[in-house]
Scaffold this motif. Structure first.
Motif, mmCIF file in Angstrom:
data_model
loop_
_atom_site.group_PDB
_atom_site.id
_atom_site.type_symbol
_atom_site.label_atom_id
_atom_site.label_comp_id
_atom_site.label_asym_id
_atom_site.label_seq_id
_atom_site.Cartn_x
_atom_site.Cartn_y
_atom_site.Cartn_z
ATOM 1 N N SER A 1 0.675 -1.073 -0.142
ATOM 2 C CA SER A 1 -0.059 0.002 0.107
ATOM 3 C C SER A 1 0.823 1.170 -0.014
ATOM 4 O O SER A 1 1.976 1.241 0.250
ATOM 5 N N PRO A 2 0.205 2.335 -0.465
ATOM 6 C CA PRO A 2 0.846 3.863 -0.503
ATOM 7 C C PRO A 2 0.727 4.452 0.832
ATOM 8 O O PRO A 2 0.074 4.066 1.853
ATOM 9 N N TRP A 3 1.362 5.579 0.697
ATOM 10 C CA TRP A 3 1.205 6.557 2.202
ATOM 11 C C TRP A 3 0.171 7.724 2.008
ATOM 12 O O TRP A 3 -0.323 8.198 3.127
ATOM 13 N N LEU B 1 -6.035 2.471 2.464
ATOM 14 C CA LEU B 1 -5.618 1.871 1.199
ATOM 15 C C LEU B 1 -4.932 0.328 1.814
ATOM 16 O O LEU B 1 -4.517 -0.154 0.619
ATOM 17 N N LYS C 1 2.337 -4.961 3.310
ATOM 18 C CA LYS C 1 3.659 -4.152 3.170
ATOM 19 C C LYS C 1 3.048 -2.781 3.019
ATOM 20 O O LYS C 1 2.824 -2.404 1.717
ATOM 21 N N GLU D 1 6.650 3.041 3.768
ATOM 22 C CA GLU D 1 7.645 3.313 4.733
ATOM 23 C C GLU D 1 7.399 4.871 4.945
ATOM 24 O O GLU D 1 8.090 5.388 5.875
ATOM 25 N N SER E 1 10.069 -4.636 0.049
ATOM 26 C CA SER E 1 9.087 -4.943 -1.006
ATOM 27 C C SER E 1 9.708 -5.828 -1.975
ATOM 28 O O SER E 1 9.021 -6.722 -2.565
ATOM 29 N N THR F 1 -1.147 -0.855 -4.559
ATOM 30 C CA THR F 1 -1.772 0.435 -4.790
ATOM 31 C C THR F 1 -0.347 1.186 -4.694
ATOM 32 O O THR F 1 0.496 1.298 -3.706
ATOM 33 N N GLY F 2 -0.250 2.174 -5.931
ATOM 34 C CA GLY F 2 0.877 2.990 -5.861
ATOM 35 C C GLY F 2 0.897 3.340 -7.499
ATOM 36 O O GLY F 2 -0.017 3.463 -7.938
ATOM 37 N N SER F 3 2.436 3.825 -7.602
ATOM 38 C CA SER F 3 2.651 4.629 -9.049
ATOM 39 C C SER F 3 2.758 3.694 -9.902
ATOM 40 O O SER F 3 2.919 2.390 -9.836
ATOM 41 N N VAL G 1 6.055 1.816 -10.166
ATOM 42 C CA VAL G 1 6.487 0.634 -9.580
ATOM 43 C C VAL G 1 5.189 -0.420 -9.594
ATOM 44 O O VAL G 1 5.844 -1.849 -9.583
ATOM 45 N N GLU H 1 -3.796 -0.894 -8.450
ATOM 46 C CA GLU H 1 -4.577 0.271 -8.244
ATOM 47 C C GLU H 1 -3.443 1.270 -8.606
ATOM 48 O O GLU H 1 -2.595 1.691 -7.538
ATOM 49 N N LEU H 2 -3.356 2.148 -9.694
ATOM 50 C CA LEU H 2 -2.211 2.907 -9.893
ATOM 51 C C LEU H 2 -2.723 4.522 -9.944
ATOM 52 O O LEU H 2 -3.979 4.668 -9.623
ATOM 53 N N GLY H 3 -2.011 5.278 -10.335
ATOM 54 C CA GLY H 3 -2.282 6.579 -10.444
ATOM 55 C C GLY H 3 -2.202 7.408 -11.839
ATOM 56 O O GLY H 3 -2.488 6.617 -12.913
ATOM 57 N N CYS I 1 -5.100 9.787 -5.296
ATOM 58 C CA CYS I 1 -5.057 9.386 -6.752
ATOM 59 C C CYS I 1 -6.078 9.636 -7.549
ATOM 60 O O CYS I 1 -5.764 9.753 -8.911
ATOM 61 N N GLU J 1 2.330 13.056 -13.177
ATOM 62 C CA GLU J 1 1.382 13.076 -12.108
ATOM 63 C C GLU J 1 1.439 13.884 -10.946
ATOM 64 O O GLU J 1 2.817 13.865 -10.686
HETATM 65 P P1 NAD Z 1 4.615 4.156 -4.873
HETATM 66 O O1 NAD Z 1 4.595 3.438 -6.126
HETATM 67 O O2 NAD Z 1 6.095 4.850 -4.604
HETATM 68 O O3 NAD Z 1 4.887 3.074 -3.573
HETATM 69 C C1 NAD Z 1 3.857 2.267 -3.250
HETATM 70 C C2 NAD Z 1 4.536 1.186 -2.412
HETATM 71 O O4 NAD Z 1 5.230 0.497 -3.334
HETATM 72 C C3 NAD Z 1 4.910 1.694 -1.002
HETATM 73 O O5 NAD Z 1 4.382 0.503 -0.251
HETATM 74 C C4 NAD Z 1 6.436 1.288 -1.378
HETATM 75 O O6 NAD Z 1 7.211 0.698 -0.290
HETATM 76 C C5 NAD Z 1 6.296 0.306 -2.487
HETATM 77 N N1 NAD Z 1 7.701 0.454 -3.371
HETATM 78 C C6 NAD Z 1 8.171 1.624 -3.896
HETATM 79 N N2 NAD Z 1 9.053 1.615 -4.734
HETATM 80 C C7 NAD Z 1 9.318 0.213 -4.953
HETATM 81 C C8 NAD Z 1 9.934 -0.888 -5.834
HETATM 82 N N3 NAD Z 1 10.991 -0.170 -6.425
HETATM 83 N N4 NAD Z 1 9.834 -2.033 -5.836
HETATM 84 C C9 NAD Z 1 8.973 -2.604 -5.169
HETATM 85 N N5 NAD Z 1 8.068 -1.812 -4.147
HETATM 86 C C10 NAD Z 1 8.291 -0.312 -4.254
HETATM 87 O O7 NAD Z 1 3.599 5.205 -4.632
HETATM 88 P P2 NAD Z 1 3.271 6.032 -3.442
HETATM 89 O O8 NAD Z 1 4.406 7.160 -3.558
HETATM 90 O O9 NAD Z 1 3.301 5.558 -2.070
HETATM 91 O O10 NAD Z 1 1.800 6.566 -3.713
HETATM 92 C C11 NAD Z 1 1.455 7.263 -4.648
HETATM 93 C C12 NAD Z 1 1.175 6.866 -6.028
HETATM 94 O O11 NAD Z 1 0.219 5.940 -5.683
HETATM 95 C C13 NAD Z 1 0.448 7.837 -7.133
HETATM 96 O O12 NAD Z 1 0.960 7.566 -8.348
HETATM 97 C C14 NAD Z 1 -0.819 7.686 -6.905
HETATM 98 O O13 NAD Z 1 -1.965 7.962 -7.905
HETATM 99 C C15 NAD Z 1 -0.929 6.094 -6.567
HETATM 100 N N6 NAD Z 1 -2.116 5.798 -5.955
HETATM 101 C C16 NAD Z 1 -3.192 5.097 -6.472
HETATM 102 C C17 NAD Z 1 -4.626 4.786 -5.532
HETATM 103 C C18 NAD Z 1 -5.314 3.874 -6.415
HETATM 104 O O14 NAD Z 1 -6.403 3.858 -5.735
HETATM 105 N N7 NAD Z 1 -5.679 3.680 -7.560
HETATM 106 C C19 NAD Z 1 -4.582 5.141 -4.537
HETATM 107 C C20 NAD Z 1 -3.779 5.884 -3.849
HETATM 108 C C21 NAD Z 1 -2.476 6.339 -4.548
#
Ligand code: NAD
Length: 474
Positions: free
Chosen positions: A122-124, A130, A148, A151, A183, A197-199, A202, A220-222, A254, A349
């Motif tokens: 999950s993201p922050w 999330l 996970k 951080e 991760s 859920t994240g970028s 990633v 679930e990305l952005g 997001c 973004e």
């Molecule tokens: P991120 O992708 O940097 O990190 C998300 C998770 O992935 C964290 O737990 C992190 O520790 C882990 N991670 C980071 N880099 C990694 C790598 N190289 N290998 C493996 N794991 C890794 O995203 P973020 O900065 O936490 O959140 C922001 C992003 O998330 C934005 O793009 C946003 O749009 C998206 N988001 C999407 C949703 C949705 O529901 N679609 C919701 C919230 C955020």
């Protein structure tokens, strides 16, 4: 366990995975009441036992206003749990389906069985929502889960670890805290499903790791979610809702409206209305407002400032805000116009409280602009013209859309939530979340002589004729 003959013995999380795998059939086959109890434990923890500590942790990590924490972190989890509880019996039911005449003598159904041991990353930005939101779906579907969290929000992650350890057994749900390395180690393991859920960047790493074991994924990305405002829109209402959707959680959402595409004739009026609503929500000194969050880290303040500097160096005009205070991780609600197409503000973004305004002279041009970019997670339309709304929806593709509002489609559990391609793969929330964590197992039961047996070998002339008749009539 040794899927694809890879040796995982050096992986620090392998024993945990083994422990969950060993118990998963048992956990997955526990009856409806067990799943309900698990959901209730989570509900009580969030709604009662840890409620104050959750809002405190969010305040420490993101300066999240208490009301915002209640509405956007606690409420969505509680309502997800309530929704799952009131529908779970139906979701778990065997689903009978018709059986074609060519299979006369048999009957068919399918069941939703748990995928198995799942990883939730999950993201922050909404750390609790999330993380525990997908967990609700995973538990409802009967899975074991390793979580996970991010951080970047350490107070929230530590509290989630405490909650999980207190209410679940390790073989049911476990939370592993750590940075990217953790991760990466987890992603090496053969999970049955990964919910990330994240970028988008990633997301690609997660999908490649999952491919090694052919684990299914929900991503679930952005990305950049556009907002179109046409000349027929109610400008004041549009500004009221966009300013709310954009600057909540300081734009770190997001589904936040990433940029506005507006009919050039109403741009000035819209900016004036935004000024009014920003002042209304956060006063004319948002840095002193209790209703305005902060940026998660110094790194992200720098990133956002660099976008702003870059746009200004390309002659953009800051219409409102623009103030950045690195020490307090404050960035004012900011609106920028005359942004060059090459500016980073229009190509990455934003995920922060900066709203670029781009003008168009024909709706078709606005649509072409959107379609020249990646498919967005959300696309918002402000218009009172049914024709324009229909045209925009038909000529674009997006994960979700709101008409004359924004962000709130996230809150309806009856709707699938998620993106498309660059903004995500798979859907979550309500039944769609339950489905994401389930395998639809097809079952055919033979009751009597099956008519299809007439077509078993040897293939005589008679059977050849019968095959032709089958193709023609069944
Ligand atoms: P991120 O992708 O940097 O990190 C998300 C998770 O992935 C964290 O737990 C992190 O520790 C882990 N991670 C980071 N880099 C990694 C790598 N190289 N290998 C493996 N794991 C890794 O995203 P973020 O900065 O936490 O959140 C922001 C992003 O998330 C934005 O793009 C946003 O749009 C998206 N988001 C999407 C949703 C949705 O529901 N679609 C919701 C919230 C955020």
């Amino acid at each position: 366990m040794n899927r694809n003959s890879i040796d995982f013995s050096e992986n620090p999380h392998f024993q945990l995975l083994l422990k969950q795998k060993a118990q998963q059939l048992k956990i997955g086959n526990m009856p409806y009441n067990y799943r309900i109890r698990q959901l209730e434990k989570l509900k009580t923890a969030i709604e009662v036992t840890y409620r104050d500590r959750i809002t405190e942790a969010l305040h420490k990590d993101l300066n999240k206003p208490k009301v915002e924490a209640e509405l956007t972190e606690i409420y969505p989890i509680i309502s997800e749990i309530k929704f799952a509880k009131s529908n779970l019996r139906q979701w778990m039911r065997m689903q009978r389906v018709d059986t074609p005449m060519s299979m006369l003598g048999s009957s068919s159904y399918y069941i939703y069985e748990p995928k198995g041991v799942c990883l939730i990353i999950s993201p922050w930005n909404f750390p609790f929502n999330l993380t525990f939101g997908p967990l609700v779906s995973a538990i409802a579907a009967g899975n074991s889960v390793i979580i996970k969290p991010s951080e970047m929000t350490p107070n929230s992650s530590a509290l989630m670890a405490e909650i999980v350890t207190t209410i679940f057994r390790e073989e049911e749900v476990t939370l592993v805290e750590g940075e990217v390395e953790t991760s990466t180690q987890l992603l090496q393991l053969p999970f049955n499903h990964i919910f990330f859920t994240g970028s988008p960047n990633v997301g690609k790493i997660v999908m490649s790791a999952a491919a090694k074991h052919l684990a299914s994924v929900t991503l679930e990305l952005g990305g950049k979610s556009p907002t179109i405002i046409d000349s027929t829109a109610n400008i004041d209402k549009a500004a009221k809702r966009i300013v709310w959707g954009k600057f909540m959680n300081a734009g770190q959402i997001c589904v936040s409206p990433d940029y506005v595409l507006i009919d050039e004739n109403i741009k000035e009026k819209f900016i004036e209305a935004c000024k009014k609503w920003i002042q209304n929500y956060f006063t004319d000194q948002p840095e002193t407002s209790d209703s305005y969050a902060r940026i998660v880290s110094g790194k992200h303040v720098e990133r956002l400032k660099s976008y702003l500097d870059n746009a200004q160096s390309l002659k953009a005009k800051v219409e409102i805000g623009g103030r950045v205070e690195a020490n307090s991780k404050y960035i004012a609600p900011t609106i920028v116009s005359d942004v060059n197409e090459e500016a980073r503000l229009l190509n990455e973004e934003i995920f922060g409280p900066i709203l670029p305004i781009v003008t168009y002279n024909t709706l078709d041009k606005a649509i072409t602009y959107i379609n020249s970019k990646e498919r967005p997670l959300a696309l918002y339309i402000y218009s009172s013209s049914k024709k324009s709304i229909k045209q925009i929806i038909k000529k674009t593709r997006a994960g979700g859309t709101c008409i004359n509002t924004n962000v709130i489609h996230y809150a309806n559990h009856n709707l699938p939530f998620g993106g498309v391609n660059n903004s995500g793969i798979g859907k979550s929330h309500g039944f769609y979340g339950f489905k994401a964590f389930s395998n639809q197992r097809a079952v055919v039961k033979q009751h009597t002589f099956g008519i299809n047996e007439l077509l078993f070998p040897p293939y005589t002339k008679f059977k050849e004729k019968l095959a032709k008749l089958t193709i023609k009539w069944f």
